[in-house]
Design a protein around this motif. Sequence first.
Motif: not given
Length: 337
Positions: A293-295, A315-316, A320-325
């Motif tokens: 979902i985050l991705k 940038a957001k 968000l992608f880095e958090r998902a990873q």
Amino acid sequence: MIEELLRVRKALEDGDIEKALKIANGIQDNYWRSYALKWIAQELVPINPERARKIAGSIPITSLKSDALLYLSYEFSKRERFKDAVESAKLIPDSYTKKKALRRISNAIAEALKSKNILEVKLSDLGLEEADVELLKPLPEGVKYEDGKFLIDANIVKTTEDFKNEVVDVTERPEEVKSPDVGELDFENISPEDLPEPLKSSFLEHMALDYLEKGEVDKAVEILKIIGKGGPLPRLLFFIGRNQDIERVIRPIDKVLLAYRILLLLPREDAIPIVEHIFEDVKKANPQKFSRILKFLSFELLEEGKKIGNKELIAKSKELFERAQRHSSSFSMNLLA
């Protein structure tokens, strides 16, 4: 990862399909490679149908493969390339989506013939085969197949407006589709008290949405107090400051729409924690789904940021992608522990 997707998009904008494909095939993450391949397949529809279909069929994530092939079948139908549409539909792995695509094709054939005042046509003239007809059954009302021909009853086949209403386009926004159960009820002759749950709450929410359209916000708020939770109602009231409890939004599609809107409007430091809170239940029950979902939201932000040239949205998207990873990696480590 974000940079690679941007490079794919840039190559497509420049018309360089081969470069876009090379970059896409080099993306290690299956989810993002699937998105890139989906873009490329869609771009190839008017140029090289066979290659578009081949690339769409190679997408590793099943849901995105189904989406891409459904898109192809719709687009080929619009262009009256019915054989290409059928061949694309045949590759759809999801049976429901496949049936939806085939129904769209059979309706498109009927509409195309009616618009040209053609009452019969040979199968070969449409580039189709006997086996294709079996896939397209049941045929639309007013259309039958006999002796290698489609026969059209001009008095029965649906009008263009009916046809448009029958098929929901893949690009249509979910919030624009009304619930058939509620939409068929007569508001003037039915009292909500006469209805069982969950139809009663759906009926009341439908009434509240009508109040919102008329500007009668207080009445909509009162209904939310009665039903407690819902889909579009608490989501819409949240954005006009009349519902501060995001946990009242329980329908999955409305959670996604709420999260996306928050990401568009609020600064990073506020938006991302709120979004994670919205999907806290998913995070606990299905960590992998939470990461997807985050991705997905990251991808949507990237698209919007690129389209309007907004560096903050990009940038957001990256954060968000880095958090998902990170979350995905943490989940994998816990499995190995």
